[in-house]
Motif scaffolding. Structure first.
Motif, PDB file in Angstrom:
ATOM      1  N   GLU A   7     -14.424  14.207   3.638  1.00  0.00           N
ATOM      2  CA  GLU A   7     -14.943  13.278   2.632  1.00  0.00           C
ATOM      3  C   GLU A   7     -16.202  13.837   1.951  1.00  0.00           C
ATOM      4  O   GLU A   7     -16.358  13.702   0.733  1.00  0.00           O
ATOM      5  CB  GLU A   7     -15.205  11.914   3.289  1.00  0.00           C
ATOM      6  N   GLU A   8     -17.080  14.481   2.702  1.00  0.00           N
ATOM      7  CA  GLU A   8     -18.268  15.087   2.090  1.00  0.00           C
ATOM      8  C   GLU A   8     -17.864  16.199   1.138  1.00  0.00           C
ATOM      9  O   GLU A   8     -18.420  16.374   0.064  1.00  0.00           O
ATOM     10  CB  GLU A   8     -19.220  15.632   3.163  1.00  0.00           C
ATOM     11  N   CYS A   9     -16.885  16.971   1.587  1.00  0.00           N
ATOM     12  CA  CYS A   9     -16.387  18.085   0.792  1.00  0.00           C
ATOM     13  C   CYS A   9     -15.756  17.564  -0.508  1.00  0.00           C
ATOM     14  O   CYS A   9     -15.975  18.102  -1.593  1.00  0.00           O
ATOM     15  CB  CYS A   9     -15.334  18.776   1.645  1.00  0.00           C
ATOM     16  N   ALA A  26     -21.873  16.911   9.176  1.00  0.00           N
ATOM     17  CA  ALA A  26     -20.741  16.828   8.240  1.00  0.00           C
ATOM     18  C   ALA A  26     -21.033  17.554   6.925  1.00  0.00           C
ATOM     19  O   ALA A  26     -20.186  18.269   6.401  1.00  0.00           O
ATOM     20  CB  ALA A  26     -20.398  15.377   7.959  1.00  0.00           C
ATOM     21  N   HIS A  27     -22.244  17.392   6.387  1.00  0.00           N
ATOM     22  CA  HIS A  27     -22.549  18.015   5.102  1.00  0.00           C
ATOM     23  C   HIS A  27     -22.591  19.541   5.229  1.00  0.00           C
ATOM     24  O   HIS A  27     -22.174  20.260   4.333  1.00  0.00           O
ATOM     25  CB  HIS A  27     -23.874  17.513   4.552  1.00  0.00           C
ATOM     26  N   GLY A  28     -23.125  20.039   6.342  1.00  0.00           N
ATOM     27  CA  GLY A  28     -23.196  21.488   6.564  1.00  0.00           C
ATOM     28  C   GLY A  28     -21.809  22.090   6.620  1.00  0.00           C
ATOM     29  O   GLY A  28     -21.503  23.093   5.964  1.00  0.00           O
ATOM     30  N   HIS A  85     -21.941  13.048  -6.885  1.00  0.00           N
ATOM     31  CA  HIS A  85     -21.432  13.130  -5.506  1.00  0.00           C
ATOM     32  C   HIS A  85     -21.331  11.716  -4.933  1.00  0.00           C
ATOM     33  O   HIS A  85     -20.297  11.334  -4.380  1.00  0.00           O
ATOM     34  CB  HIS A  85     -22.393  14.002  -4.673  1.00  0.00           C
ATOM     35  N   GLU A  86     -22.383  10.948  -5.095  1.00  0.00           N
ATOM     36  CA  GLU A  86     -22.384   9.585  -4.546  1.00  0.00           C
ATOM     37  C   GLU A  86     -21.358   8.693  -5.246  1.00  0.00           C
ATOM     38  O   GLU A  86     -20.655   7.932  -4.599  1.00  0.00           O
ATOM     39  CB  GLU A  86     -23.784   8.961  -4.650  1.00  0.00           C
ATOM     40  N   ILE A  87     -21.282   8.802  -6.563  1.00  0.00           N
ATOM     41  CA  ILE A  87     -20.314   7.977  -7.302  1.00  0.00           C
ATOM     42  C   ILE A  87     -18.884   8.316  -6.878  1.00  0.00           C
ATOM     43  O   ILE A  87     -18.046   7.445  -6.672  1.00  0.00           O
ATOM     44  CB  ILE A  87     -20.482   8.161  -8.827  1.00  0.00           C
TER      45      ILE A  87
HETATM   46 ZN    ZN Z   1     -21.979  12.342   0.753  1.00  0.00          ZN
END
Ligand code: ZN
Length: 601
Positions: free
Chosen positions: A454-456, A502-504, A422-424
């Protein structure tokens, strides 16, 4: 500001007379209580402390429930084998970090810091805090203010039970709308860059009510100067990694000049250090009005060199991965540097935005697209935080939501690899794009929807990348199954963080998209979900390609339509989340080692 708040309270007070708030036990308020406050208390209950009176405060039961959502987790990081210089370095960094903390209190809302001070004055008094006040205080500290960050940012202390946090936090004049902001920038194109900068706040210049831009270096001058001093002190004792010392000195400069690019670059290039530090204004989640303004935060971690080295093995696959992204070639003209350092650390201390509400398990920084294009970005994984989340969050959730026969496939390895990828993958795909109006960034075009999209994207591509690495033989085959099964409790874990976050919101989009394609099915009889492995990869690839296309075209309308269509909370999710209410949403970190380190000096 306090006087203004009082005025506001009174105005709203008279306009909501008769609106009964929850009865609370009568609070001792020390000798600070004014006759007016006394009068208001008698009228309605409400809550008073120090200089404050709030007509509404959540009842004791609600507060207890909200507090239970965050269990205390102690973080101890063994520091044997580190010499006095190392420990001196850490102390200076923690000192600088505590400045970031104070600055974030000021950013989160105009009154948070003053309110906290009044709680602490009473805490130190002979009288001390009542149980009820202690509950409020703990929540105030977790949320950096009087709004429930995992409950839709609704006030637990305020004007009435429906009061919500102001979207613009303390970055804009309270009551400025998005339309007004955009209108101003349109009418004053010369202001565009400064107004949209992550490192400025917007104020009002009296008496003409004109908008005014104030750089962080001016707005937060005192705190930033003090933090800069601590950074230089830390740099002076840190000779074994010149690149780290260089970053710290450049970041100290940035605090005074407001130019963060050189130090952002220097941070990506830090190597050979035993520690990982992040300090300054970074993420823009706190600015829910425009998504432009960066919040102050700190992470101080101790590097695990063995693990970090083994992860370097992934790097060989990244160019091929970027090439294989599910996005039409014609959109792949963007440039991004290939460098992508990864480090895995045990977190020793965090502050500011990093410590608020739900705790991050990893991050990919810096966010500045110019810097990313030039030198790439760096991923940092917080191993001890991830482990706490897996044990306290993932496993108990999985036990409730996932079909029993699929539960053994929920593994720490799957959780770890997806988080890493996810981070990469945040660092892959379009960043700077070309549109009709010239060169711009995805973030600027997608505005307040950017964080969610972007999180998605990072989540969807994270799964896609696991499959890619299995295909290349880098990860064992069973990762496909464990990833798919682990994805479901992962979604529920994040959806519980609150859809405002955002993540939720991103996780709700992923759930609905995959459920629509039959990846997740719900058995109303058992109240559990099944994951259909064969459908997982095709569906997640389709999702990733749609998100990449939205980003590549900077299509705000498409982003809005997409989040509108898939961001809705469905009944089975709502009822399942309700069945998780006995489990903590997250934890409050207690940095035992850092506390001891500071005390011992
Ligand atoms: Zn993220």
């Amino acid at each position: 500001m306090k006087r203004f708040w009082w005025f506001l309270v009174l105005v709203v007070w008279f306009s909501t007379a008769g609106c009964k708030s929850e009865p609370v036990e009568k609070q001792g308020t020390g000798n600070k209580i004014s006759p007016l406050q006394e009068h208001l208390l008698k009228m309605d209950g409400g809550f008073s402390i120090g200089h404050w009176h709030f007509p509404y405060s959540a009842d004791a039961e609600q507060l207890a429930r909200m507090n239970r959502q965050f269990v205390d987790v102690e973080f101890k990081v063994p520091l044997d084998g580190y010499d006095e210089d190392d420990l001196g370095f850490l102390r200076s960094m923690i000192q600088a970090g505590s400045e970031m903390n104070l600055l974030f209190w000021q950013q989160s809302s105009s009154e948070s810091w003053f309110l906290r001070s009044d709680f602490e004055t009473k805490q130190r008094s002979v009288e001390g805090l009542t149980d009820y006040e202690s509950q409020l205080y703990r929540l105030l500290m977790i949320n950096y203010g009087r709004y429930d960050s995992v409950g839709g940012n609704v006030a637990f202390l305020g004007l009435d039970p429906s009061e919500k946090k102001w979207l613009g936090a303390n970055f804009y004049p309270a009551d400025l709308t998005k339309e007004q902001f955009e209108g101003w920038v349109k009418a004053h194109p010369e202001d565009k860059e400064a107004f949209e900068s992550p490192y400025t706040v917007i104020g009002v210049r009296h008496p003409n009510w004109l908008l005014q831009v104030i750089p962080y270096s001016e707005r937060y001058q005192v705190g930033l100067e003090s933090a800069a001093k601590s950074l230089r002190k830390a740099a002076a004792v840190f000779a074994d990694s010149p690149s780290m010392a260089s970053f710290l000195n450049q970041r100290a400069d940035a605090f005074l000049t407001n130019d963060y690019k050189p130090s952002d670059e220097a941070w990506v290039k830090v190597e050979g250090s035993k520690f990982e530090v992040v300090i300054g204004p970074y993420e823009v989640y706190e600015d829910e009005l425009m998504g432009y303004k960066a919040a102050f935060e700190t992470y101080i971690g101790v590097v695990d060199p063995k693990l970090s080295a083994s992860l370097e093995g992934v790097k060989a696959f990244l160019p091929g991965m970027e090439e294989a992204l599910p996005l039409d070639k014609k959109y792949k003209g963007y440039e991004r540097a290939k460098g992508s350092p990864i480090s895995v650390v045990d977190l020793l201390y965090s502050s500011g935005d990093a410590r608020k509400g739900v705790q991050a398990i990893a991050f990919n920084l810096p966010n500045d697209e110019d810097v990313r294009e030039k030198v790439g970005s760096k991923k940092v994984l917080l191993r001890n935080v991830m482990q706490a989340k897996f044990n306290k969050g993932m496993l108990p959730i999985s036990g409730v939501v996932l079909a029993e026969e699929q539960q053994p496939a929920v593994t720490w390895d799957a959780f770890f690899w997806h988080t890493l990828l996810h981070e990469i993958l945040h660092g892959m795909g379009p960043g700077k794009i070309n549109m009709a109006g010239g060169e711009t960034t995805v973030s600027k075009e997608l505005k307040e929807l950017y964080s969610t999209i972007e999180e998605c994207k990072a989540d969807a591509l994270g799964y896609w990348a696991v499959a890619y690495l299995v295909g290349k033989g880098f990860l064992p085959d069973d990762h496909l199954e464990t990833m798919a099964m682990t994805s479901l409790p992962t979604l529920f874990r994040s959806v519980r963080f609150g859809l405002e976050e955002a993540h939720g919101g991103a996780n709700m989009v992923i759930y609905n998209f995959l459920a629509e394609r039959g990846v997740y099915t719900y058995d109303a009889g058992t109240g559990r979900f099944m994951v259909h492995l064969v459908l997982f990869i095709p569906a997640i690839t389709e999702l990733a390609s749609q998100l990449l296309l939205i980003e590549a075209t900077g299509d705000y309308a498409a982003a809005k339509a997409f989040v509108g269509e898939y961001g809705q909370v469905t009944e089975e999710v709502r009822s399942t989340v309700a069945r998780l209410s006995h489990l903590p949403v997250d934890f409050r970190p207690i940095y035992t080692t850092a506390d001891e380190l500071v005390k011992r000096q």
